[in-house]
Design an enzyme around this catalytic site. Structure first.
Site, PDB file in Angstrom:
ATOM      1  N   ASN A 125       0.808  -1.230   0.000  1.00 41.21           N
ATOM      2  CA  ASN A 125       0.000   0.000   0.000  1.00 41.21           C
ATOM      3  C   ASN A 125       0.841   1.280   0.000  1.00 41.21           C
ATOM      4  OD1 ASN A 125       0.669  -0.800   2.668  1.00 41.21           O
ATOM      5  ND2 ASN A 125      -0.861   0.600   3.495  1.00 41.21           N
ATOM      6  N   GLY A 198       2.211  -5.573   7.690  1.00 42.83           N
ATOM      7  CA  GLY A 198       1.170  -6.263   6.933  1.00 42.83           C
ATOM      8  C   GLY A 198      -0.011  -6.626   7.811  1.00 42.83           C
ATOM      9  N   GLU A 220       4.353  -4.228  12.422  1.00 39.15           N
ATOM     10  CA  GLU A 220       3.501  -3.060  12.182  1.00 39.15           C
ATOM     11  C   GLU A 220       2.274  -3.544  11.430  1.00 39.15           C
ATOM     12  OE1 GLU A 220       5.248   0.402  10.548  1.00 39.15           O
ATOM     13  OE2 GLU A 220       6.560   0.715  12.263  1.00 39.15           O
ATOM     14  N   CYS A 254      -2.981   1.972   6.743  1.00 39.17           N
ATOM     15  CA  CYS A 254      -3.141   1.314   8.046  1.00 39.17           C
ATOM     16  C   CYS A 254      -3.544   2.286   9.148  1.00 39.17           C
ATOM     17  CB  CYS A 254      -1.863   0.569   8.430  1.00 39.17           C
ATOM     18  SG  CYS A 254      -0.403   1.623   8.595  1.00 39.17           S
ATOM     19  N   GLU A 349     -10.508  -4.928   9.653  1.00 37.33           N
ATOM     20  CA  GLU A 349     -10.080  -3.675   9.037  1.00 37.33           C
ATOM     21  C   GLU A 349     -10.588  -3.623   7.598  1.00 37.33           C
ATOM     22  OE1 GLU A 349      -5.926  -1.169   8.259  1.00 37.33           O
ATOM     23  OE2 GLU A 349      -5.861  -3.307   8.752  1.00 37.33           O
TER      24      GLU A 349
END
Length: 478
Positions: A125, A198, A220, A254, A349
């Site tokens: 991303n 990820g 993360e 994120c 998410e």
């Protein structure tokens, strides 16, 4: 048979890459300041040199406009480099610690040392940002590095490979491109540290693999980042910030807000201000505005469309008819009104331009419910009431917090950036990234004049017992 041989050859090649870096690290396990600074300067030069290649590749992969690529991908890396170059000498310097009375005659300090050969696995991303920023930290800490960019953003992965080859020698940093098979082979190797960005599902596999070699990890991850609004806020002033926080990279971020809790009395006003902000930022024809990006691939596009429909089937309501374009893979930001905690959009998410809106009458039951949910990467609070802000901060845990804006806590590289439990572990940015890739080695040195530790050696004479009893009485009063 051919497939087995191919897999065997791939595994052999990756093992050789690892052993090569390990051998090079053993030759000089604690590189000096100038060596590290030279690498950072070369990286800065190459990032600027490759600027156009980067933006073109990201446009191909993510349909992201040049300005957004320049700021969210390249500028962030340059800012991180600026901090690292300026502060690295101080980060590397041994730090003296106080000597307690009972150890009189000795001195003690902490030395930051590289962990060794480290692995960075980055996502699609923000493919440059989330590859290069951890790499800056790992290099600053003195490590040898293998970087595995995402195969999903394949065009930018090619550019990253060439950029790194032009910056570092193959004895310093190696880029290993490939799919899940490459990642699985890499994770079997005894890296001294693994930095993964990820999903939670993949992170569990990373941790299991790391456990086999007792490798330390930084994770993360994402999460359902809540955005909580109270009645004191002026929506006209702040909704533009919420729109930007949700729409950057078409919501594939994120740290994007993942759902909104808002007083029921403010829902209509929020929709009004949302529409005004959308038009102000992207014009009246957002779908054909190149400033607004697309979804990474058809699989993720279809996932989002199906998610929206599933929520509508269970009672959610659109604030306006959905606009989408499967050719450009664009979805105009969707507000899912009347969302409920049990709707599909609240399960995981979203990672796209879909924003559930949950109205509330009293915030306490909602906060209590959030306590049992997975801990998000970021918590957003919009309020002018200190009591309300403190109540939310004290009730809802998260990796980081931004108050009365979006993305702000990520943008200050003097803050630690990272998750909490389900949204990650460990921190990055600035000194926190340097420390993530370093081992804090505690070192003690005995002086020549006094060795107070010998007081504790046998024989345990009566005078020692008396002194010990006096110490107990003194410590009991402190």
């Amino acid at each position: 048979m051919e497939l087995t041989e191919t897999a065997t050859n791939l595994e052999y090649k990756l093992q050789q890459n690892f052993r090569k870096l390990q051998s090079e690290f053993f030759k000089n396990p604690n590189s000096d300041l100038q060596y590290r600074l030279n690498g950072l300067k070369r990286l800065e030069t190459q990032l600027l040199k490759y600027k156009q290649h980067i933006t073109e590749a990201i446009k191909q992969d993510l349909n992201k406009c040049e300005f957004e690529s320049d700021t969210s991908e390249i500028l962030t890396c340059l800012l991180e480099l600026r901090i690292a170059k300026r502060e690295l000498a101080k980060w590397m310097r041994p730090k003296m610690v106080a000597t307690p009375t009972e150890l009189l005659g000795s001195s003690h300090y902490i030395r930051q040392e590289p962990k060794g050969v480290v692995l960075i696995i980055s996502p699609w991303n923000y493919p440059v940002n989330l590859s290069i920023i951890p790499l800056i930290a790992a290099w600053s800490a003195g490590n040898k590095i293998i970087l595995k960019p995402s195969e999903i953003s394949k065009n930018i992965a090619d550019v990253i490979e060439q950029l790194i080859a032009d910056t570092f020698s193959s004895n310093e940093v190696i880029v290993c491109k490939g799919d899940v098979q490459v990642a699985e082979i890499l994770l079997k190797l005894p890296f001294n540290h693994i930095f993964f960005t990820g999903s939670q599902a993949t992170a569990k596999k990373v941790m299991k693999a790391a456990a086999e070699n007792l490798s330390t990890v930084t994770l993360e991850l994402g999460g359902k980042n809540p955005l909580i609004i109270d009645e004191s806020i002026n929506l006209k002033k702040v909704v533009k910030d919420i729109v930007y926080g949700k729409c950057i990279n078409a919501g594939q971020t994120c740290v994007a807000p993942d759902y909104i809790l808002i007083p029921k009395t403010l829902k209509n006003e929020f929709v009004l201000q949302w529409n005004v902000a959308i038009e102000n930022l992207y014009g009246s024809n957002l779908m054909n505005n190149s400033d607004y990006g697309g979804i990474i691939n058809p699989i993720h596009y279809d996932r989002l469309i199906n998610l929206i429909q599933s929520c509508l089937d269970q009672g959610a309501v659109l604030s306006e008819p959905i606009q989408c374009d499967p050719i450009q893979r664009k979805i105009k930001p969707v507000l899912l009104m009347n969302s409920k905690w049990e709707h599909p959009c609240m399960a995981d998410e979203i990672f796209g331009p879909v924003l559930p809106i949950i109205g509330y009458e009293f915030i306490e039951p909602e906060l209590n419910r959030m306590q049992s949910m997975d801990r998000p990467l970021v918590l957003y609070i919009f309020s002018e009431q200190k009591v309300f802000i403190e109540k939310v901060l004290n009730t809802v845990r998260s990796g980081g917090v931004t108050i009365n804006n979006c993305l702000l806590n990520y943008c200050n590289f003097n803050l630690p950036f990272g998750g909490d439990q389900q949204s990650g572990q460990g921190s990055n940015h600035g000194i926190f990234g340097f420390e993530a890739f370093s081992h804090k080695r505690g070192i003690s040195k005995q002086g020549k004049l006094i060795n107070s530790l010998r007081f504790f050696y046998p024989p345990f004479d009566s005078w020692k017992v008396k002194i010990l009893n006096i110490a107990f009485k003194y410590l009991g009063k402190v």
